[in-house]
Motif scaffolding. Sequence first.
Motif, PDB file in Angstrom:
ATOM      1  N   ASN A 146     -12.375  -0.810  12.657  1.00 43.96           N
ATOM      2  CA  ASN A 146     -12.094   0.616  12.571  1.00 43.96           C
ATOM      3  C   ASN A 146     -13.215   1.497  13.103  1.00 43.96           C
ATOM      4  OD1 ASN A 146     -13.822   0.007  10.522  1.00 43.96           O
ATOM      5  ND2 ASN A 146     -12.760   1.158   8.948  1.00 43.96           N
ATOM      6  N   ASN A 147     -14.267   0.916  13.615  1.00 43.40           N
ATOM      7  CA  ASN A 147     -15.374   1.672  14.202  1.00 43.40           C
ATOM      8  C   ASN A 147     -15.266   1.583  15.713  1.00 43.40           C
ATOM      9  OD1 ASN A 147     -16.762   2.337  11.705  1.00 43.40           O
ATOM     10  ND2 ASN A 147     -17.172   0.153  11.564  1.00 43.40           N
ATOM     11  N   LYS A 148     -15.048   2.708  16.363  1.00 50.95           N
ATOM     12  CA  LYS A 148     -14.856   2.724  17.813  1.00 50.95           C
ATOM     13  C   LYS A 148     -16.047   3.386  18.492  1.00 50.95           C
ATOM     14  CE  LYS A 148      -9.845   2.931  17.277  1.00 50.95           C
ATOM     15  NZ  LYS A 148      -9.645   1.526  17.290  1.00 50.95           N
ATOM     16  N   PHE A 149     -16.556   2.732  19.511  1.00 51.90           N
ATOM     17  CA  PHE A 149     -17.716   3.208  20.244  1.00 51.90           C
ATOM     18  C   PHE A 149     -17.469   3.111  21.741  1.00 51.90           C
ATOM     19  CE2 PHE A 149     -19.237   1.546  16.243  1.00 51.90           C
ATOM     20  CZ  PHE A 149     -20.129   2.497  15.818  1.00 51.90           C
ATOM     21  N   THR A 150     -18.194   3.918  22.478  1.00 56.52           N
ATOM     22  CA  THR A 150     -18.274   3.764  23.926  1.00 56.52           C
ATOM     23  C   THR A 150     -19.669   3.253  24.218  1.00 56.52           C
ATOM     24  OG1 THR A 150     -16.703   5.541  24.355  1.00 56.52           O
ATOM     25  CG2 THR A 150     -18.175   4.941  26.155  1.00 56.52           C
ATOM     26  N   VAL A 151     -19.745   2.158  24.947  1.00 50.33           N
ATOM     27  CA  VAL A 151     -21.030   1.598  25.346  1.00 50.33           C
ATOM     28  C   VAL A 151     -21.284   2.024  26.786  1.00 50.33           C
ATOM     29  CG1 VAL A 151     -22.381  -0.510  25.701  1.00 50.33           C
ATOM     30  CG2 VAL A 151     -20.660  -0.421  23.895  1.00 50.33           C
ATOM     31  N   VAL A 152     -22.425   2.647  27.020  1.00 45.36           N
ATOM     32  CA  VAL A 152     -22.849   2.997  28.369  1.00 45.36           C
ATOM     33  C   VAL A 152     -23.999   2.063  28.700  1.00 45.36           C
ATOM     34  CG1 VAL A 152     -23.719   4.805  29.890  1.00 45.36           C
ATOM     35  CG2 VAL A 152     -22.158   5.393  28.028  1.00 45.36           C
ATOM     36  N   TYR A 153     -23.907   1.397  29.849  1.00 43.51           N
ATOM     37  CA  TYR A 153     -24.912   0.392  30.192  1.00 43.51           C
ATOM     38  C   TYR A 153     -25.373   0.539  31.635  1.00 43.51           C
ATOM     39  CZ  TYR A 153     -20.843  -1.839  32.263  1.00 43.51           C
ATOM     40  OH  TYR A 153     -19.719  -2.073  33.009  1.00 43.51           O
ATOM     41  N   CYS A 154     -26.613   0.169  31.852  1.00 50.31           N
ATOM     42  CA  CYS A 154     -27.197   0.168  33.188  1.00 50.31           C
ATOM     43  C   CYS A 154     -26.749  -1.114  33.893  1.00 50.31           C
ATOM     44  CB  CYS A 154     -28.715   0.225  33.088  1.00 50.31           C
ATOM     45  SG  CYS A 154     -29.544   0.063  34.690  1.00 50.31           S
ATOM     46  N   LYS A 155     -26.162  -0.962  35.052  1.00 50.06           N
ATOM     47  CA  LYS A 155     -25.693  -2.137  35.800  1.00 50.06           C
ATOM     48  C   LYS A 155     -26.848  -2.916  36.429  1.00 50.06           C
ATOM     49  CE  LYS A 155     -21.091  -0.385  36.844  1.00 50.06           C
ATOM     50  NZ  LYS A 155     -20.146  -0.010  37.925  1.00 50.06           N
ATOM     51  N   ASN A 156     -28.019  -2.311  36.484  1.00 52.64           N
ATOM     52  CA  ASN A 156     -29.177  -2.981  37.076  1.00 52.64           C
ATOM     53  C   ASN A 156     -29.915  -3.850  36.059  1.00 52.64           C
ATOM     54  OD1 ASN A 156     -31.156  -3.399  39.256  1.00 52.64           O
ATOM     55  ND2 ASN A 156     -32.519  -2.222  37.934  1.00 52.64           N
TER      56      ASN A 156
ATOM     57  N   TYR B 108     -29.681  -2.391  30.091  1.00 53.70           N
ATOM     58  CA  TYR B 108     -29.963  -1.524  28.946  1.00 53.70           C
ATOM     59  C   TYR B 108     -28.667  -0.827  28.527  1.00 53.70           C
ATOM     60  CZ  TYR B 108     -31.657   2.350  26.152  1.00 53.70           C
ATOM     61  OH  TYR B 108     -31.856   3.247  25.143  1.00 53.70           O
ATOM     62  N   SER B 109     -28.408  -0.777  27.216  1.00 51.08           N
ATOM     63  CA  SER B 109     -27.153  -0.213  26.710  1.00 51.08           C
ATOM     64  C   SER B 109     -27.398   0.767  25.573  1.00 51.08           C
ATOM     65  CB  SER B 109     -26.247  -1.334  26.181  1.00 51.08           C
ATOM     66  OG  SER B 109     -26.017  -2.298  27.166  1.00 51.08           O
ATOM     67  N   GLU B 110     -26.529   1.757  25.482  1.00 52.10           N
ATOM     68  CA  GLU B 110     -26.525   2.689  24.366  1.00 52.10           C
ATOM     69  C   GLU B 110     -25.099   2.795  23.852  1.00 52.10           C
ATOM     70  OE1 GLU B 110     -28.144   6.465  25.575  1.00 52.10           O
ATOM     71  OE2 GLU B 110     -30.165   5.657  25.760  1.00 52.10           O
ATOM     72  N   PHE B 111     -24.965   2.859  22.508  1.00 54.92           N
ATOM     73  CA  PHE B 111     -23.660   2.996  21.872  1.00 54.92           C
ATOM     74  C   PHE B 111     -23.454   4.442  21.455  1.00 54.92           C
ATOM     75  CE2 PHE B 111     -24.399  -1.443  21.638  1.00 54.92           C
ATOM     76  CZ  PHE B 111     -23.173  -2.065  21.490  1.00 54.92           C
ATOM     77  N   TYR B 112     -22.269   4.983  21.705  1.00 52.38           N
ATOM     78  CA  TYR B 112     -21.912   6.340  21.306  1.00 52.38           C
ATOM     79  C   TYR B 112     -20.656   6.281  20.460  1.00 52.38           C
ATOM     80  CZ  TYR B 112     -25.256   7.746  24.843  1.00 52.38           C
ATOM     81  OH  TYR B 112     -26.398   7.903  25.575  1.00 52.38           O
ATOM     82  N   ASN B 113     -20.717   6.872  19.266  1.00 50.56           N
ATOM     83  CA  ASN B 113     -19.572   6.921  18.374  1.00 50.56           C
ATOM     84  C   ASN B 113     -18.505   7.792  19.023  1.00 50.56           C
ATOM     85  OD1 ASN B 113     -17.753   7.712  16.294  1.00 50.56           O
ATOM     86  ND2 ASN B 113     -19.299   7.219  14.760  1.00 50.56           N
ATOM     87  N   GLN B 114     -17.305   7.249  19.213  1.00 52.13           N
ATOM     88  CA  GLN B 114     -16.255   8.009  19.888  1.00 52.13           C
ATOM     89  C   GLN B 114     -15.845   9.245  19.116  1.00 52.13           C
ATOM     90  OE1 GLN B 114     -13.023   5.393  20.905  1.00 52.13           O
ATOM     91  NE2 GLN B 114     -14.185   4.422  22.532  1.00 52.13           N
ATOM     92  N   ASN B 115     -15.938   9.221  17.778  1.00 53.58           N
ATOM     93  CA  ASN B 115     -15.574  10.389  16.986  1.00 53.58           C
ATOM     94  C   ASN B 115     -16.594  11.514  17.120  1.00 53.58           C
ATOM     95  OD1 ASN B 115     -13.286   9.125  16.011  1.00 53.58           O
ATOM     96  ND2 ASN B 115     -14.376   8.260  14.271  1.00 53.58           N
TER      97      ASN B 115
END
Length: 68
Positions: free
Chosen positions: A34-44, A47-54
């Motif tokens: 029930n926890n939804k996130f968008t992960v943004v990651y460096c393709k190089n 490195y990744s950061e999680f953002y709570n979709q809500n």
Amino acid sequence: MSNQGCIKCGSTDAGKKDVSMTGSGLSKMMDVQNNKFTVVYCKNCGYSEFYNQNASKAGNILDFFFGG
């Protein structure tokens, strides 16, 4: 987009993916994701950061990743 680049390697090549995760307690035991996130990651460098979709509805999420 500000395009300042990844904070680890400076690359401006990023991707994003939506993921779901279990919480704790009863939802963990029942495998309710029930926890939804968008992960943004460096393709190089990966490195990744999680953002709570809500909580991250304002603006372009890639701008947050690049410090914009």
